[in-house]
Scaffold this motif. Structure first.
Motif, PDB file in Angstrom:
ATOM      1  N   ASP A 187       0.823  -1.210   0.000  1.00 22.47           N
ATOM      2  CA  ASP A 187       0.000   0.000   0.000  1.00 22.47           C
ATOM      3  C   ASP A 187       0.859   1.264   0.000  1.00 22.47           C
ATOM      4  O   ASP A 187       0.540   2.261  -0.640  1.00 22.47           O
ATOM      5  CB  ASP A 187      -0.918  -0.047   1.239  1.00 22.47           C
ATOM      6  N   GLU A 208       2.302   6.332  -6.107  1.00 21.16           N
ATOM      7  CA  GLU A 208       0.889   6.718  -6.120  1.00 21.16           C
ATOM      8  C   GLU A 208       0.697   8.198  -5.819  1.00 21.16           C
ATOM      9  O   GLU A 208       1.478   8.804  -5.097  1.00 21.16           O
ATOM     10  CB  GLU A 208       0.119   5.860  -5.091  1.00 21.16           C
ATOM     11  N   VAL A 250      -0.527   7.694   1.141  1.00 23.15           N
ATOM     12  CA  VAL A 250      -1.098   6.887   0.055  1.00 23.15           C
ATOM     13  C   VAL A 250      -1.559   5.540   0.598  1.00 23.15           C
ATOM     14  O   VAL A 250      -1.592   4.549  -0.110  1.00 23.15           O
ATOM     15  CB  VAL A 250      -0.099   6.671  -1.112  1.00 23.15           C
ATOM     16  N   THR A 251      -1.903   5.526   1.907  1.00 23.67           N
ATOM     17  CA  THR A 251      -2.292   4.255   2.526  1.00 23.67           C
ATOM     18  C   THR A 251      -3.673   4.363   3.165  1.00 23.67           C
ATOM     19  O   THR A 251      -4.100   5.429   3.578  1.00 23.67           O
ATOM     20  CB  THR A 251      -1.281   3.849   3.628  1.00 23.67           C
ATOM     21  N   TYR A 295      -8.654   6.190   4.334  1.00 26.17           N
ATOM     22  CA  TYR A 295      -8.772   7.591   3.934  1.00 26.17           C
ATOM     23  C   TYR A 295     -10.003   8.191   4.600  1.00 26.17           C
ATOM     24  O   TYR A 295     -11.091   7.628   4.491  1.00 26.17           O
ATOM     25  CB  TYR A 295      -8.886   7.706   2.410  1.00 26.17           C
ATOM     26  N   PHE A 342      -3.790   5.952  -8.373  1.00 26.27           N
ATOM     27  CA  PHE A 342      -3.053   4.913  -7.646  1.00 26.27           C
ATOM     28  C   PHE A 342      -2.425   3.854  -8.548  1.00 26.27           C
ATOM     29  O   PHE A 342      -1.592   3.074  -8.108  1.00 26.27           O
ATOM     30  CB  PHE A 342      -3.979   4.259  -6.620  1.00 26.27           C
ATOM     31  N   GLU A 355      -5.611   0.198  -3.530  1.00 27.88           N
ATOM     32  CA  GLU A 355      -6.798   1.038  -3.690  1.00 27.88           C
ATOM     33  C   GLU A 355      -7.608   0.574  -4.898  1.00 27.88           C
ATOM     34  O   GLU A 355      -8.843   0.548  -4.863  1.00 27.88           O
ATOM     35  CB  GLU A 355      -6.389   2.512  -3.873  1.00 27.88           C
TER      36      GLU A 355
HETATM   37 ZN    ZN Z   1      -1.641   2.941  -1.544  1.00 29.50          ZN
END
Ligand code: ZN
Ligand code: ZN
Ligand code: ZN
Length: 583
Positions: free
Chosen positions: A269, A274, A283-284, A287, A348, A354
């Motif tokens: 992830d 991304e 970016v993990t 969200y 992504f 994602e």
């Molecule tokens: Zn990610």
């Protein structure tokens, strides 16, 4: 609402198996009851009413037709997404389509540029940009010296939204869609309704004779909007839906549907490839959409999450019941395009956690839609196809990290390189009006007024481009228009080339070179990662099976036209895939 129900199943993972087992049992009971009760009901009904039913009975050829054609386009779906997550998909979504429908595993776009506007127009019309005129999401109009967006039409006011909402119509489309032909042939008794988060994904699928196309406007309150091209005001059911506060339910945490450790088909992830949401350095998962909403244009944020696809199913279900689609003997057409997979793919990439999550959730949306169609229109009373408007390349930085040579290049960079050379040779850096869709539009006005030789300018540009290490080949528009191509990339360029709307010089980037920023990815080329997309036919009059025969995106519309017994689509360049249709 049904997404509640899905959410309950999703969040209570421990109960998931038990719940689904209970539902399976209920379904089996209902099915068994149907087996016994239905024939009984039918025989009672026909005994009592057989004398009067003769007058209203449709002809046997009408009974053979599906009551509804449902077109599902998944925006940016590569062919491998069907197989890759197969084990994690439910039995009743993508896997049901594959199991009970006809799966064409070698289906390709047969033109460039492979982007959204042309993609939807080609699926709907069975032709390519050369014929249907949608030469890109945007193209350059040399007469007005302005960019044209494929569905902009200032002659028609928007319905919903506000004074700043874009004005839209299908008027740039030059030929009929399948929905248009179906309405015309049925003396306008059939309906066509189009739905997508993206305006172009909706408008271009329906066509010029559609009753309505709806798309999502996420600013302010978040609503489904349309254009006065179709009607004077939004139907009451649309206003009611818009006023129901449906969007706020989806502003919540986006976490993975299942345990992230079970997402084995995607890379880790956390990585450097991304592009996340605005205002979010991470970016993990998870969200927090509540926190991100104000930094990302309000409810437009939902477009970039799987909830955009849920919103689309919610609205499609409302449309089916309120517009009474599939309820009489005149076959209706419903087109649905799931746009959020494209935004998520751009941000992504095709191998992201994602993106995997977006597909696992989309699978449940497909299941929800199929279940609704079964109950509302009837099992085996509708015909459906599922495809995509293009695929996507893997992120160049990721490819480089695993030793595959790849590169990002922006069209602005190409323009700067050319302008430097043209200035040195001709004393002007105003000879190019525009570069878009890997095409160069020359500035005829400046070239004429400076009395420059067009041929020499073209040769200079071609020479310069040919020396760049990310460019494979360069063509003049004459070579493309007049060429005799049976196959290969040149044929793809020719099929995608529209004489008034496309550029003067066309360049082909090398494989795995993409025209995009350095995080995330895109599509648009004629390489298989962009051209190879799923195609499944399913439902009434569809043979069950699969094939590796190479098919084209332009084959879809003429095949459905044939199945509906309509006359040939005269502008289509595709072929009828007769082997998927039951006699
Ligand atoms: Zn990610
Ligand atoms: Zn697209
Ligand atoms: Zn895209």
């Amino acid at each position: 609402m049904a997404h509640w129900f899905i959410e309950i199943i999703n969040t209570k993972l421990n109960f998931n198996i038990y719940l689904s087992a209970i539902f399976d049992i209920i379904l089996i009971i209902i099915y068994q009851m149907n087996q016994i009760l239905l024939p009984l009901l039918v025989s009672v009904f026909s005994l009592n009413f057989s004398s009067c039913s003769l007058n209203t009975k449709a002809s046997s050829s009408d009974l053979d037709k599906p009551k509804l054609v449902v077109s599902i386009v998944v925006d940016q779906m590569r062919f491998d997404n069907l197989d890759k997550y197969k084990e994690s998909y439910s039995n009743n979504g993508f896997n049901r389509l594959i199991r009970d429908g006809f799966n064409l595993k070698n289906n390709h776009f047969n033109y460039v540029p492979t982007v959204t506007g042309p993609g939807h127009a080609s699926i709907a019309t069975g032709s390519t940009p050369k014929t249907h005129g949608i030469a890109g999401n945007n193209w350059f109009d040399k007469n007005t010296q302005k960019d044209v967006y494929c569905t902009t039409d200032l002659d028609y006011e928007n319905l919903g939204g506000n004074a700043y909402s874009a004005k839209m119509s299908p008027n740039n489309l030059l030929v009929n869609t399948l929905g248009d032909l179906n309405r015309i042939e049925n003396d306008m008794n059939s309906k066509t309704i189009s739905i997508a988060i993206k305006d172009r994904g909706s408008i271009l699928m329906g066509g010029k004779k559609a009753n309505a196309a709806y798309w999502f406007y996420g600013k302010d309150k978040g609503e489904w909007v349309s254009s006065k091209y179709y009607m004077e005001e939004l139907p009451k059911w649309v206003n009611n839906f818009n006023n129901s506060g449906f969007v706020s339910d989806y502003i919540r945490e986006w976490n993975t549907l299942y345990d992230i450790n079970t997402y084995k088909e995607s890379r880790s992830d956390d990585n450097n490839f991304e592009k996340s949401f605005k205002g979010d350095p991470s970016v993990t998962f998870p969200y927090d959409l509540n926190m991100l909403k104000d930094l990302n244009d309000g409810y437009d944020l939902l477009k970039e999450t799987p909830f955009g696809n849920s919103l689309t199913t919610d609205f499609a279900i409302e449309a089916i019941s309120n517009e009474k689609l599939g309820k009489d003997q005149f076959t209706d057409v419903l087109t649905i395009s799931y746009s959020s997979t494209d935004y998520i793919g751009h941000n992504f990439g095709v191998d992201a956690k994602e993106t995997q999550d977006a597909y696992l959730r989309l699978d449940l949306e497909i299941e929800r839609l199929l279940n609704f169609l079964d109950s509302h229109v009837g099992k085996n009373e509708y015909t459906l196809f599922l495809t995509a408007d293009h695929g996507a390349a893997k992120i160049p930085a990721y490819l480089n990290s695993i030793g595959v040579k790849s590169q990002n290049i922006e069209e602005g960079t190409v323009k700067n390189i050319l302008n430097d050379v043209l200035f040195k040779s001709f004393g002007s850096n105003q000879l190019i009006s525009k570069i878009m869709n890997s095409q160069i539009y020359l500035n005829d006005y400046t070239i004429n007024s400076l009395n420059l030789n067009l041929d020499i300018i073209e040769k200079t540009i071609i020479n310069t481009l040919s020396q760049l290490d990310f460019i494979d080949k360069v063509y003049t528009s004459n070579e493309i228009i007049n060429g005799n191509f049976d196959s290969g990339y040149e044929l793809l360029i020719q099929n995608g080339y529209n004489i008034p709307r496309s550029g003067d010089i066309i360049f082909k980037l090398k494989e795995n070179v993409i025209s995009y920023g350095n995080k995330g990815t895109t599509h648009g080329s004629g390489y298989t990662y962009d051209t190879h997309v799923p195609l499944i036919f399913f439902g009434k009059k569809i043979v069950q099976g699969e094939s590796n025969v190479k098919t084209k995106i332009t084959d879809i519309a003429p095949t459905i036209a044939k199945l509906l017994g309509l006359k040939q689509m005269s502008d289509s360049t595709g072929e009828v895939l007769g082997f998927v249709i039951k006699d």
